[in-house]
Write a protein that holds these residues in place. Structure first.
Motif, PDB file in Angstrom:
ATOM      1  N   VAL A   1      69.548 -20.086   3.279  1.00 47.85           N
ATOM      2  CA  VAL A   1      68.285 -20.303   2.570  1.00 47.85           C
ATOM      3  C   VAL A   1      68.507 -20.306   1.060  1.00 47.85           C
ATOM      4  O   VAL A   1      67.854 -21.054   0.319  1.00 47.85           O
TER       5      VAL A   1
ATOM      6  N   TYR B   1      66.593 -29.156   7.431  1.00 48.77           N
ATOM      7  CA  TYR B   1      65.295 -28.491   7.373  1.00 48.77           C
ATOM      8  C   TYR B   1      65.442 -27.009   7.706  1.00 48.77           C
ATOM      9  O   TYR B   1      66.419 -26.587   8.329  1.00 48.77           O
ATOM     10  N   PHE B   2      64.421 -26.251   7.327  1.00 51.28           N
ATOM     11  CA  PHE B   2      64.180 -24.933   7.892  1.00 51.28           C
ATOM     12  C   PHE B   2      62.844 -25.012   8.621  1.00 51.28           C
ATOM     13  O   PHE B   2      61.827 -25.393   8.019  1.00 51.28           O
TER      14      PHE B   2
ATOM     15  N   LYS C   1      59.971 -22.991   9.770  1.00 50.84           N
ATOM     16  CA  LYS C   1      59.426 -21.675   9.452  1.00 50.84           C
ATOM     17  C   LYS C   1      58.537 -21.219  10.602  1.00 50.84           C
ATOM     18  O   LYS C   1      57.612 -21.920  11.014  1.00 50.84           O
TER      19      LYS C   1
ATOM     20  N   TYR D   1      63.305 -18.308   9.234  1.00 48.09           N
ATOM     21  CA  TYR D   1      63.729 -19.624   8.774  1.00 48.09           C
ATOM     22  C   TYR D   1      64.832 -20.103   9.714  1.00 48.09           C
ATOM     23  O   TYR D   1      65.982 -19.673   9.604  1.00 48.09           O
TER      24      TYR D   1
ATOM     25  N   GLN E   1      63.131 -26.017  -0.566  1.00 50.10           N
ATOM     26  CA  GLN E   1      63.702 -24.739  -0.963  1.00 50.10           C
ATOM     27  C   GLN E   1      65.214 -24.893  -1.091  1.00 50.10           C
ATOM     28  O   GLN E   1      65.912 -25.096  -0.104  1.00 50.10           O
TER      29      GLN E   1
ATOM     30  N   LEU F   1      61.273 -27.510   4.078  1.00 46.44           N
ATOM     31  CA  LEU F   1      60.782 -26.363   4.828  1.00 46.44           C
ATOM     32  C   LEU F   1      59.403 -26.669   5.395  1.00 46.44           C
ATOM     33  O   LEU F   1      58.529 -27.170   4.697  1.00 46.44           O
TER      34      LEU F   1
END
Length: 499
Positions: free
Chosen positions: A81, A95-96, A98, A108, A156, A161
């Motif tokens: 992250v 991507y994360f 969430k 994440y 991020q 995200l």
């Protein structure tokens, strides 16, 4: 038949044979996935820390890589992250996803260039295998709606995200984009109730043929449609014949849905998660969902009853048995290693490998040693209401350890659509059905450690009110079927209308 419908059938046949190829060779398929994962991640920080270079087989992997949940993997995730490369997987993730963690706060979950196709292709293949099996492809000419989270993403440290369903919305194939609803603008609405109202307005004049989403939130959409028009959903959308769902067991909702729709429709069950798309229903008349063995994920399983032992035995698909409750452990090309997703599954078939989701390893009741799981309470409710007019919108169960009088018991919080004539009679039927499935619970009842369960009736929309109060209304959020404490139960006290 339209050209799109004809092409869909041809593509469905092609995908069917591709799926058959790996599902008929499951052990070899998983072995290849395992070796590829280890080789690809050998030079990552995680791979070096766990000596991936010397891992040649599953036994080596078990010795070097312990089972972890998100909290245990978090030190590595935090570095990803923060923008570091080559930590859990080569390079940086795309991507994360969430998600809302119960103990870890926000989670994440990385999604990489290698893992993203798994999320997209599995859902596509589920529809294509349905077309191949049934010959029904007319729905591709109609409109399709997927009730999901907002597709608005934030950045991020160079990685996008958002919610998984919102991320996936960016990958709708071009040939479906004209058919897909809601509109981008409506999909971006954050407030769930406002969003559903907008979805109702957009879909009412359309030829809806596929509707998809978590049952509890699709139910809200259906109820709003019915309230606005005074018609059954099946009369509003005369060509609606396929409901696609995931996230929770459909059975507790089936009677309610058939009443809202006004007729039966085919359904496809999916087993998606931020960590990977694990399975989908490949046959209309077979129990369970086809485990995705060729999608960059290596699976391990631990008997649920042994999971909290100091060194629980980890097995691969070749050693699983039917109708046993397993915790599912995954290693993926998104950089999750021996990762405890938190779900429990049971195999309904091993030729091919099909599973049902039996519950959550943290969602159980064992306040007195009863080891009651989600599958058992759902089945008990289904058996107790079979052949009756009783229909249920939502429910959850918690232990009552310190009652005002008498023995402890399980308290069932149920929101009825159609209430039973005799609530006590229903409680007895549910309790008997639960005793038949769970010998520990039976012994506790017979031994006068517990008294039979009690039902607390929740007011209409009471569960929605609760979810709204904790900021989890809509999207992928859902009510746990079971809790081993009174946190949810206490919050629902204001929604009880009758005990």
């Amino acid at each position: 038949m339209s050209l799109k419908s004809i092409l869909a059938k041809s593509f469905a046949k092609y995908i069917y044979y591709k799926v058959q190829k790996w599902s008929n060779n499951p052990i070899d398929t998983q072995d290849k996935v395992f070796k590829n994962l280890i080789n690809e991640a050998a030079q990552t920080k995680f791979g070096k820390d766990h000596d991936f270079a010397s891992i040649n087989n599953h036994n080596d992997f078990v010795k070097r890589v312990p089972i972890r949940d998100y909290e245990a993997l978090k030190p590595y995730v935090e570095r990803v992250v923060a923008g570091e490369k080559d930590i859990l997987w080569k390079g940086k993730p795309l991507y994360f996803a969430k998600t809302s963690g119960t103990t870890s706060g926000a989670k994440y979950i990385p999604i990489t260039a290698e893992s993203m196709p798994n999320h997209v292709n599995a859902a596509r293949n589920a529809i294509l295998l349905y077309i191949h099996e049934t010959g029904n492809s007319k729905f591709v000419d109609g409109k399709m709606i997927f009730l999901q989270g907002s597709p608005v993403l934030k950045e991020q440290n160079g990685v996008q995200l958002g919610r998984l369903s919102g991320i996936v919305a960016h990958y709708v194939p071009k040939y479906l984009q004209k058919n897909r609803l809601p509109s981008w603008e409506t999909n971006c609405i954050e407030d769930w109730e406002t969003k559903v109202d907008a979805v109702v307005e957009e879909t009412l004049p359309e030829n809806m043929t596929i509707i998809s989403g978590i049952p509890s939130w699709v139910q809200m959409y259906f109820e709003k449609l019915q309230k606005k028009t005074g018609q059954k959903v099946g009369d509003i959308f005369k060509n609606f014949n396929l409901f696609i769902f995931g996230g929770v067991n459909y059975e507790p909702y089936r009677a309610k849905f058939e009443n809202l729709i006004g007729r039966k429709v085919d359904s496809i069950e999916l087993y998606p998660a931020s960590e990977g798309f694990f399975a989908f229903q490949d046959k209309q008349n077979e129990k369970g969902m086809l485990l995705q063995l060729n999608s960059g994920m290596f699976y391990e399983f631990v008997l649920a009853e042994e999971f909290f032992n100091e060194n629980p035995k980890r097995i691969t698909i070749k050693d699983v048995e039917l109708n046993k409750n397993y915790v599912i452990i995954i290693s993926t090309n998104a950089g999750l290693w021996a990762y405890n997703v938190g779900d429990t599954v049971m195999f309904t078939s091993i030729k091919p490998y099909r599973v049902i989701v039996s519950g959550r390893i943290k969602h159980f009741i064992s306040a007195f040693g009863e080891h009651v799981i989600g599958k058992e309470v759902e089945h008990a409710l289904k058996e107790a209401t079979k052949g009756t007019l009783v229909s249920i919108n939502e429910f959850t169960v918690a232990p009552q350890i310190n009652p005002e009088s008498g023995l402890p018991y399980h308290e069932w919080f149920i929101e009825f659509e159609n209430k039973p004539e005799n609530l006590q009679d229903l409680a007895i039927k549910i309790d008997n059905a639960l005793q038949q499935q769970n010998s520990y619970y039976l012994d506790l009842i017979v031994g006068k450690v517990l008294q039979p369960l009690k039902i607390s009736v929740i007011q209409k929309n009471g569960f929605q009110n609760y979810m709204k109060s904790i900021g989890k209304l809509g999207g992928q959020n859902k009510i746990p079927r079971l809790s081993n404490d009174r946190k949810i139960a206490d919050a629902l006290n204001t929604e009880i209308i009758f005990k």
